[in-house]
Write an enzyme that holds these catalytic residues in place. Structure first.
Site, short mmCIF file in Angstrom:
data_model
loop_
_atom_site.label_atom_id
_atom_site.label_comp_id
_atom_site.label_asym_id
_atom_site.label_seq_id
_atom_site.Cartn_x
_atom_site.Cartn_y
_atom_site.Cartn_z
N GLU A 36 44.26 32.03 42.57
CA GLU A 36 44.13 32.88 43.77
C GLU A 36 42.80 33.63 43.79
O GLU A 36 42.47 34.33 42.83
CB GLU A 36 45.29 33.89 43.80
CG GLU A 36 45.31 34.72 45.06
CD GLU A 36 46.53 35.65 45.14
OE1 GLU A 36 47.59 35.31 44.60
OE2 GLU A 36 46.38 36.73 45.75
N LYS A 60 54.59 41.77 42.76
CA LYS A 60 53.88 40.49 42.69
C LYS A 60 52.40 40.74 42.43
O LYS A 60 51.76 40.02 41.66
CB LYS A 60 54.08 39.71 44.00
CG LYS A 60 53.58 38.28 43.97
CD LYS A 60 52.14 38.12 44.38
CE LYS A 60 51.72 36.65 44.39
NZ LYS A 60 50.30 36.47 44.68
N ASP A 99 54.28 32.15 27.88
CA ASP A 99 55.34 31.66 28.77
C ASP A 99 55.41 32.57 30.00
O ASP A 99 55.98 33.66 29.95
CB ASP A 99 56.66 31.64 27.99
CG ASP A 99 57.82 31.12 28.80
OD1 ASP A 99 57.73 31.10 30.05
OD2 ASP A 99 58.83 30.73 28.19
N HIS A 110 39.86 38.75 50.48
CA HIS A 110 40.42 37.43 50.27
C HIS A 110 39.63 36.34 50.98
O HIS A 110 39.46 35.25 50.50
CB HIS A 110 41.84 37.37 50.88
CG HIS A 110 42.92 37.49 49.86
ND1 HIS A 110 44.14 38.00 50.14
CD2 HIS A 110 42.97 37.15 48.56
CE1 HIS A 110 44.89 37.98 49.07
NE2 HIS A 110 44.20 37.47 48.09
#
Ligand code: MEV
Length: 426
Positions: free
Chosen positions: A82, A260, A276, A374
């Protein structure tokens, strides 16, 4: 007829498997060549890590800068697809430096292994017996890994409770294991499997599941940082961030996105160190809901000086030894870049990076919005997708941003226009 029923596929070499996949999916020679490129991991190693390997899968690896954690400077490798996450972490870390950077702490690395005991005549009595005999059960667990015990780790305690379920009451036994610098799932699972027969013998019950819990409430990393008001952009920005935080604290829909944003940083470091990521995600979100209501993993408040104080706490089941963390050549190099000495230190770094990404996201959201930052990288990606190369990538991206239309079809049109006009350089 194409079939996906490929018995013995696992026995083939990656090259042989690739041939079958090529035919199945009509891959071109060029596509197969891409699959063959394996970067730092190498096909042999990849083939030993998981089953049915045909190649490896790469992600960009960026380095977040400016991090000062407990007075020490760190460069933080982050593997992520991202745009903006690495830049956001670096920016937030730069702002944090004004007030000394991040300060972290953590609990000892104790993981929980669960043993599900069923079909006992008297569940309360069975739980009591298990607790009474905990010493010998812990001994059986520790016999499974003398090295871990020698190094100062091993099973340290046992908890037992009666759980009401739709299939009746069960006794849930938690084996607590200090796993030192390992992620710990393997050793915990082995120990749970080893003590299960003894538990059955003691209680006359039947054990079904014996498995680590990803809700690692005893393996917590905490980080905090003060962000100076002037570094953030003034009082209004501080207020905006507090509004954003209050929203997340009150609303699960917003809170999921808030968390998130934290996991953007945590998982990017986890990937770079071959940890992991699913265990971390599961643990973090379960921890966020552990009190009965889904809450932010971070907490934000205003200091008496008008600065912003951020804290975070989350479970961090990560390792610096064992598993693929010790095998993956890139993970080893990333660990060297980080200069971490222990799994605890790595977990604390992840907490700091998560806090940094959280701050950066809230600051952007509460001010100019997230899209501007972004969009620059996104527009470049769209330009590449549309076929732009070299200097044309930036030219097309700049036009997309100026027009506020970051779309592949528009990128293609702009590219054609530029080519027709013979413009290839800024
Ligand atoms: C995007 O990956 C993460 C954010 O949505 C986080 C947030 O909304 O706080 C920007």
């Amino acid at each position: 007829m194409k079939t996906s029923e490929l018995s013995g596929f696992y026995k083939l070499t990656p090259e042989e498997r690739m041939k079958i996949v090529k035919e199945f999916a009509n891959l071109t020679d060029e596509e197969v060549e891409y699959l063959r490129k394996t970067g730092g991991l190498g096909l042999d190693l990849a083939n030993r890590m998981i089953e049915n390997v045909v190649g490896t899968f790469e992600l960009p690896l960026g380095i977040a800068t400016n991090f000062k954690i407990n007075g020490r400077d760190y460069l933080i490798p982050m593997a992520i697809e991202e745009p903006s996450v690495v830049a956001a972490a670096s920016n937030a870390a730069k702002m944090a430096r004004v007030r000394g950077g991040f300060f972290t702490e953590s609990t000892p690395p104790v993981m929980i292994g669960q043993i599900q005991l069923t079909k006992v005549p008297n569940p309360e009595e069975a739980a009591r017996i298990v607790l009474e005999r905990k010493k010998e059960l812990i001994q059986i667990a520790n016999e499974q890994d003398p090295l871990l015990v020698k190094l100062g780790g091993g099973a340290v305690d046992i908890e037992a409770r009666v759980l009401q379920t739709e299939r009746g009451p069960m006794v849930i036994i938690h084996l607590l294991v200090n796993v030192l610098d390992a992620m710990g799932a393997n050793v915990v699972n082995t120990m749970c499997e080893a003590v299960a027969p003894a538990i059955e013998a003691l209680t006359k019950g039947k054990v079904f599941l014996r498995i680590v819990s990803n809700l690692a409430i005893y393996r917590i990393a905490k980080a905090r940082a003060v962000f100076a008001q002037e570094a953030l952009g003034g009082e209004e920005v501080v207020e905006g961030i507090l509004e954003a935080y209050a929203f997340a604290a009150a609303d699960p829909f917003r809170c999921a996105t808030h968390n998130k944003g934290i996991m953007n940083g945590v998982i990017a470091v986890a990937l770079a160190t071959a940890n992991d990521t699913r265990a971390l995600e599961a643990g973090a979100h379960a921890y966020a809901a552990y009190g009965g209501r889904y809450k932010p993993l971070s907490h934000w408040s205003k200091t008496v000086d008008g600065d912003l104080l951020g804290t975070i706490e989350l479970p961090v089941a990560v390792g610096t030894v064992g598993g693929i963390t010790a095998v993956h050549p890139l993970a080893k190099i990333c660990r060297k870049i980080l200069g971490v000495q222990s799994a605890r230190e790595l977990g604390e770094i992840m907490a700091a990076v998560g806090l940094a990404n959280n701050l950066a996201a809230m600051r952007a959201l509460a001010t100019e919005g997230i899209q501007r930052g972004h969009m620059k990288l996104h527009a470049r990606n769209i330009a590449v997708m549309a076929g732009a190369e070299g200097d044309l990538i930036d030219l097309v991206a700049a036009r997309l941003i100026a027009e506020r239309k970051i779309r592949a079809d528009r990128a293609k049109e702009i590219l054609e226009e530029l080519k027709k006009a013979g413009i290839t350089k800024p």
